[in-house]
Design a protein around this motif. Structure first.
Motif, PDB file in Angstrom:
ATOM      1  N   ASN A  14      17.882 -32.311 -18.982  1.00  0.00           N
ATOM      2  CA  ASN A  14      18.333 -33.593 -19.572  1.00  0.00           C
ATOM      3  C   ASN A  14      20.137 -33.868 -19.482  1.00  0.00           C
ATOM      4  N   THR A  15      20.349 -34.947 -18.390  1.00  0.00           N
ATOM      5  CA  THR A  15      21.547 -34.883 -18.103  1.00  0.00           C
ATOM      6  C   THR A  15      22.878 -34.548 -18.752  1.00  0.00           C
ATOM      7  N   PHE A  16      22.914 -34.875 -20.010  1.00  0.00           N
ATOM      8  CA  PHE A  16      23.774 -33.052 -21.283  1.00  0.00           C
ATOM      9  C   PHE A  16      23.820 -31.643 -20.728  1.00  0.00           C
ATOM     10  N   GLN A  17      22.264 -31.894 -20.850  1.00  0.00           N
ATOM     11  CA  GLN A  17      22.684 -30.292 -20.614  1.00  0.00           C
ATOM     12  C   GLN A  17      22.946 -30.181 -18.910  1.00  0.00           C
ATOM     13  N   LYS A  18      22.705 -30.568 -17.961  1.00  0.00           N
ATOM     14  CA  LYS A  18      22.654 -30.450 -16.908  1.00  0.00           C
ATOM     15  C   LYS A  18      24.549 -30.460 -16.797  1.00  0.00           C
ATOM     16  N   PHE A  19      25.387 -31.578 -17.394  1.00  0.00           N
ATOM     17  CA  PHE A  19      26.643 -31.456 -17.368  1.00  0.00           C
ATOM     18  C   PHE A  19      27.644 -30.066 -17.790  1.00  0.00           C
ATOM     19  N   THR A  20      26.401 -30.035 -18.788  1.00  0.00           N
ATOM     20  CA  THR A  20      26.640 -28.830 -19.795  1.00  0.00           C
ATOM     21  C   THR A  20      26.993 -27.846 -18.984  1.00  0.00           C
ATOM     22  N   LEU A  21      26.101 -27.249 -17.882  1.00  0.00           N
ATOM     23  CA  LEU A  21      25.822 -26.005 -17.576  1.00  0.00           C
ATOM     24  C   LEU A  21      27.055 -26.337 -16.515  1.00  0.00           C
ATOM     25  N   ALA A  22      26.640 -27.083 -15.467  1.00  0.00           N
ATOM     26  CA  ALA A  22      28.015 -27.906 -14.539  1.00  0.00           C
ATOM     27  C   ALA A  22      29.153 -27.146 -15.128  1.00  0.00           C
ATOM     28  N   GLN A  23      29.262 -27.889 -16.247  1.00  0.00           N
ATOM     29  CA  GLN A  23      30.974 -27.602 -16.382  1.00  0.00           C
ATOM     30  C   GLN A  23      31.264 -26.142 -16.961  1.00  0.00           C
ATOM     31  N   GLU A  24      30.202 -25.842 -17.935  1.00  0.00           N
ATOM     32  CA  GLU A  24      30.196 -23.974 -17.815  1.00  0.00           C
ATOM     33  C   GLU A  24      30.397 -23.213 -16.540  1.00  0.00           C
TER      34      GLU A  24
END
Length: 146
Positions: A14-24
């Motif tokens: 989902n968008t949150f997982q993608k955002f979190t992965l990109a940030q990490e």
């Protein structure tokens, strides 16, 4: 400078997982290599589980395949640390296990890369390169880095 392409099959992010992965991944890349955060890009691509094969056999469980392109000139220790920390972040965010995550790093000569309209600098020459950029790009990158 670093492009991390994440291909995922059998798992919807989902968008949150993608955002979190990109940030990490961005944070890991910056912390481990010392490069500015604005040099890391993360791209996601969902694959159909039925389009993936390992050993000639159709994939039967979710997998993530990460392909990272980074500038050459970093030590083996740094490259290994990048891979390990990124895999741990992917496991934490997706709940996949280690055998479901495959990651690869390719090194490219900076002279074969262009970003922000400029050929990239060699490792360690980032500040001098940044100073040659137009003020509008410097402002944009400064905002990205904060």
């Amino acid at each position: 400078m670093a492009t991390y392409s994440i291909y995922h099959a059998g798992i919807s992010l989902n968008t949150f997982q993608k955002f979190t992965l990109a940030q990490e991944i961005t944070k890991i890349h910056a912390n481990v290599t010392g490069a500015e955060a604005y040099f890391a890009q993360v791209i996601f691509k969902e694959l159909d589980l039925h389009d993936c094969f390992i050993g000639g056999v159709l994939l039967d469980e979710p997998h993530i395949f990460l392909s990272g392109q980074i500038r050459n000139g970093r030590s083996e220790q740094i490259r290994k640390q990048l891979l390990v920390e990124i895999e741990i972040a992917i496991q934490k965010i997706t709940k996949l296990t280690g055998h479901q995550i495959w990651a690869y790093l390719d090194e490219l000569a900076p002279s074969l890369m262009i970003e922000y309209g400029q050929i990239l600098p060699s490792v360690g020459s980032d500040k001098a390169w940044f100073a040659t950029l137009p003020a509008s790009i410097q402002n944009k990158l400064t905002r990205l880095n904060s």
